[in-house]
Write an enzyme that holds these catalytic residues in place. Structure first.
Site, mmCIF file in Angstrom:
data_model
loop_
_atom_site.group_PDB
_atom_site.id
_atom_site.type_symbol
_atom_site.label_atom_id
_atom_site.label_comp_id
_atom_site.label_asym_id
_atom_site.label_seq_id
_atom_site.Cartn_x
_atom_site.Cartn_y
_atom_site.Cartn_z
ATOM 1 N N GLY A 184 0.809 -1.224 0.000
ATOM 2 C CA GLY A 184 0.000 0.000 0.000
ATOM 3 C C GLY A 184 0.841 1.273 0.000
ATOM 4 O O GLY A 184 1.987 1.275 0.439
ATOM 5 N N ARG B 185 0.880 -5.813 -4.869
ATOM 6 C CA ARG B 185 0.921 -6.717 -3.718
ATOM 7 C C ARG B 185 1.354 -8.138 -4.082
ATOM 8 O O ARG B 185 1.150 -9.072 -3.307
ATOM 9 C CB ARG B 185 -0.456 -6.764 -3.039
ATOM 10 C CG ARG B 185 -0.835 -5.485 -2.327
ATOM 11 C CD ARG B 185 -1.935 -5.706 -1.309
ATOM 12 N NE ARG B 185 -2.321 -4.475 -0.650
ATOM 13 C CZ ARG B 185 -1.663 -3.945 0.383
ATOM 14 N NH1 ARG B 185 -0.616 -4.545 0.874
ATOM 15 N NH2 ARG B 185 -2.076 -2.812 0.913
ATOM 16 N N ASP C 189 5.913 -8.339 5.003
ATOM 17 C CA ASP C 189 6.039 -9.415 4.011
ATOM 18 C C ASP C 189 7.107 -9.080 2.971
ATOM 19 O O ASP C 189 7.888 -9.955 2.571
ATOM 20 C CB ASP C 189 4.710 -9.608 3.256
ATOM 21 C CG ASP C 189 3.754 -10.470 4.060
ATOM 22 O OD1 ASP C 189 4.205 -11.080 5.053
ATOM 23 O OD2 ASP C 189 2.560 -10.532 3.701
ATOM 24 N N LYS D 265 8.349 0.448 5.226
ATOM 25 C CA LYS D 265 7.223 1.277 4.778
ATOM 26 C C LYS D 265 5.907 0.665 5.206
ATOM 27 O O LYS D 265 5.745 -0.551 5.081
ATOM 28 C CB LYS D 265 7.264 1.358 3.244
ATOM 29 C CG LYS D 265 6.068 2.004 2.620
ATOM 30 C CD LYS D 265 5.314 1.117 1.613
ATOM 31 C CE LYS D 265 4.778 -0.150 2.160
ATOM 32 N NZ LYS D 265 3.643 -0.751 1.468
ATOM 33 N N THR D 266 5.011 1.382 5.753
ATOM 34 C CA THR D 266 3.591 1.040 5.905
ATOM 35 C C THR D 266 2.954 2.085 6.814
ATOM 36 O O THR D 266 3.539 2.457 7.839
ATOM 37 C CB THR D 266 3.298 -0.370 6.469
ATOM 38 O OG1 THR D 266 1.884 -0.475 6.712
ATOM 39 C CG2 THR D 266 3.998 -0.707 7.771
ATOM 40 N N ASP E 134 0.526 1.485 8.549
ATOM 41 C CA ASP E 134 -0.058 0.779 9.698
ATOM 42 C C ASP E 134 0.780 0.875 10.973
ATOM 43 O O ASP E 134 0.273 0.647 12.066
ATOM 44 C CB ASP E 134 -0.274 -0.702 9.351
ATOM 45 C CG ASP E 134 -1.377 -0.888 8.326
ATOM 46 O OD1 ASP E 134 -1.939 0.122 7.864
ATOM 47 O OD2 ASP E 134 -1.679 -2.047 7.976
HETATM 48 P P1 FBP Z 1 0.778 -1.900 3.584
HETATM 49 O O1 FBP Z 1 1.002 -2.611 4.878
HETATM 50 O O2 FBP Z 1 1.052 -2.705 2.387
HETATM 51 O O3 FBP Z 1 1.543 -0.605 3.556
HETATM 52 O O4 FBP Z 1 -0.763 -1.490 3.457
HETATM 53 C C1 FBP Z 1 -1.509 -1.163 4.566
HETATM 54 C C2 FBP Z 1 -2.935 -0.802 4.223
HETATM 55 O O5 FBP Z 1 -3.056 0.569 3.970
HETATM 56 C C3 FBP Z 1 -3.858 -1.247 5.349
HETATM 57 O O6 FBP Z 1 -4.000 -0.270 6.323
HETATM 58 C C4 FBP Z 1 -5.138 -1.583 4.624
HETATM 59 O O7 FBP Z 1 -5.830 -2.601 5.277
HETATM 60 C C5 FBP Z 1 -4.662 -2.095 3.306
HETATM 61 O O8 FBP Z 1 -3.403 -1.487 3.081
HETATM 62 C C6 FBP Z 1 -5.576 -1.793 2.174
HETATM 63 O O9 FBP Z 1 -5.086 -2.398 1.034
HETATM 64 P P2 FBP Z 1 -5.539 -2.136 -0.454
HETATM 65 O O10 FBP Z 1 -4.789 -0.943 -0.923
HETATM 66 O O11 FBP Z 1 -5.098 -3.349 -1.162
HETATM 67 O O12 FBP Z 1 -7.001 -1.896 -0.447
#
Ligand code: FBP
Length: 512
Positions: free
Chosen positions: A77, A141, A170, A196-197, A199
């Site tokens: 993300g 992803r 991951d 990076k994230t 979250d």
């Molecule tokens: P990453 O851990 O890959 O950075 O993504 C986190 C996130 O933003 C979560 O908070 C959310 O649940 C998810 O991605 C949403 O994913 P998508 O962009 O596939 O809808």
């Protein structure tokens, strides 16, 4: 490209970096002596990279380097600061040697497998300095999992001295596996990860926070603060605000500390559905007795999977769906839980699928579930919100801009100094950049083994909110007073100009 005034002004910002990153000819990586005790599975799966020490960046004459060719991907993300990582990486590679070359793989890991590349020169990078989003090279992803994928990744990166993987838990695990595979096959390509994230769950002793968390939390907190003002003005609704964060509740905790809602549910506290509904009901009744028929409640996206009976339901649904069975295969208890959910959520549970065929948990409207359940017990006016994507691709805060740029430069130095299988690690982040400490930490040191789909797999465990210490205790000490009094705080929009106390602030949860 038609740019807003703020976009134009941000292009000119050069994020300050630690002094040691200001002249790369006198910055070198040196091994640190640590006592390593790795698990036997790590030794078996990572025979080539397991022995690597962590390295720290110190002053000293750097070895001369020829031009470097480095590839980079975004994985997962969006998170604000990603373009700063790339700009920092690019500037550092050019400083190391003017003929160095940066190559972006397009669309995440799949870009490596399909060898879709874009040469990133000054012209390509300039329009993205300090801008949000990942659109310079895109993200994805996909995972590099199958033996033939590793083979293809090896072939498609053979011409590179290094590969920088900008991703979460991951993706960094994947980076460690790639580093090991490349060494085993005699490839010169060094692999380095960048945390990076939004979250905030890629956290450990070595990684204080991932970039993107600060920008996302400040964006959400601005919006929550605005809702708080609206609530106090109209005094007629309960706002249920679901906040992104796939598993852990770090975002909700940070936003709660920034905005002081009447209630913030933290998934890690492990409440059952009845307890949660009871808490909300009790809050509404007590506030009503105090003449307040309005309020603000924060709900983390990941809450749903911390509720034991819903977790069981989701696990059963995943198994049923994988076998192509019907809902009648649910256990009696899960059937009851399912039937008590709003119809819209039932559809989300059975119709929406993630790329692995599992229930798309992030799309479940937890706010709606809670509103409907409370409404069965008492009448009140409630409005649901979801703040997610709007916080991932915003302008990076100064903190994320500085942090991202420093991580990019640090990864260039890891590659220049021959390290592989490491993740860029910067510590002391709550202090001014002058005091930041820079390291490259072996990813294998962060790896644990978990049984997934019946097989033991290496993973970097997602760091959950620790309910026994740190920022959670700060929250615990305050939340009672937020319930009945309206102590909402309004942090306002992210600031880029003005008082450094505002422009350069760091997450509250980083300081505690
Ligand atoms: P990453 O851990 O890959 O950075 O993504 C986190 C996130 O933003 C979560 O908070 C959310 O649940 C998810 O991605 C949403 O994913 P998508 O962009 O596939 O809808």
């Amino acid at each position: 490209m038609d740019r807003s005034l703020l976009q134009k002004l941000r292009l000119k910002y050069l994020p300050p970096v630690p002094p040691i990153l200001r002249d790369l000819s006198v910055a070198m990586m040196v091994p640190m002596s640590v006592d390593k005790r790795l698990k036997p599975q790590v030794l078996k799966l990572f025979p080539k990279t397991q022995g690597l020490a962590p390295f720290e960046l110190v002053r000293g004459e750097a070895l001369k380097s020829g031009p470097l060719r480095v590839g980079v991907i975004f994985s997962g993300g969006q998170a604000a600061g990603g373009h700063n990582v790339i700009a920092g990486l690019f500037d550092a590679l050019k400083e190391i040697h003017p003929e160095s070359e940066l190559i972006g793989f397009l669309g995440g890991p799949l870009g490596i497998l399909e060898n879709r590349r874009k040469i990133l020169g000054a012209k390509e990078i300039e329009p993205y300095r300090n801008q949000g989003g990942f659109e310079l090279i895109g993200s994805g992803r996909d995972k590099i999992e199958l033996p033939e994928s590793f083979e293809r990744a090896l072939e498609n990166t053979r011409d590179l001295d290094g590969l920088v993987v900008i991703g979460g838990d991951d993706s960094n695990t994947n980076a460690a596996l790639l580093a090991e595979y490349f060494l085993e096959k005699g490839s010169k390509t060094r692999v380095t990860g960048v945390p990076k994230t939004i979250d905030g769950d890629l956290r450990s002793k070595e990684i204080e926070i991932s970039f993107g968390f600060d920008s996302a939390c400040k964006t959400y907190s601005e919006l929550i603060g605005n809702i708080g003002k609206d609530v106090l003005s109209s005094k007629k609704y309960y706002h249920f605000i679901k906040l992104m964060g796939r598993s852990a509740s770090h975002i909700t905790l940070e936003c709660a500390l920034q905005t002081r809602p009447n209630l913030a549910l933290i998934g890690e506290e492990g409440w059952t559905m009845d307890q949660i509904v009871g808490k909300i009901k009790d809050l509404v009744i007590r506030r009503r007795q105090a003449g307040k028929d309005y309020g603000m409640i924060l709900v983390p996206e990941g809450l749903i999977e911390f509720i034991p009976e819903i977790k069981t339901l989701i696990d059963e649904l995943n198994q049923i769906l994988a076998k192509g069975e019907s809902l009648s295969s649910l256990s009696k208890e899960s059937r009851r839980v399912f039937e008590e959910l709003p119809e819209k959520v039932q559809k989300q549970l059975t119709l929406e699928r993630d790329p692995h065929g599992n229930v798309q948990v992030s799309l479940i409207e937890t706010d709606l579930i809670l509103i409907e359940k409370v409404k069965k017990e008492l009448s009140f006016n409630a409005v649901g919100h979801f703040f997610g994507y709007e916080g991932r691709a915003c302008f990076p805060t100064n903190f994320d801009a500085k942090y991202g740029r420093s991580l990019g430069i640090l990864s260039a130095l890891s590659i220049r100094d021959g390290l592989t299988g490491t993740v860029a690690s910067i510590q002391n982040l709550h202090q001014p950049v002058e005091k930041w400490q820079l390291k490259a930490v072996p990813i294998v040191d962060l790896i644990h083994f978990e049984v997934r789909k019946g097989r033991e797999k290496p993973v970097i465990r997602k760091a959950l909110v620790d309910i026994n210490q740190g920022p959670f205790i700060k929250f615990l000490n305050s939340r009672k007073s937020w319930e009945l009094e309206d102590l909402y705080s309004s942090p306002g929009p992210i600031q880029f100009f003005g008082d450094p106390e505002l422009t350069d602030s760091v997450p509250i949860t980083l300081k505690s």
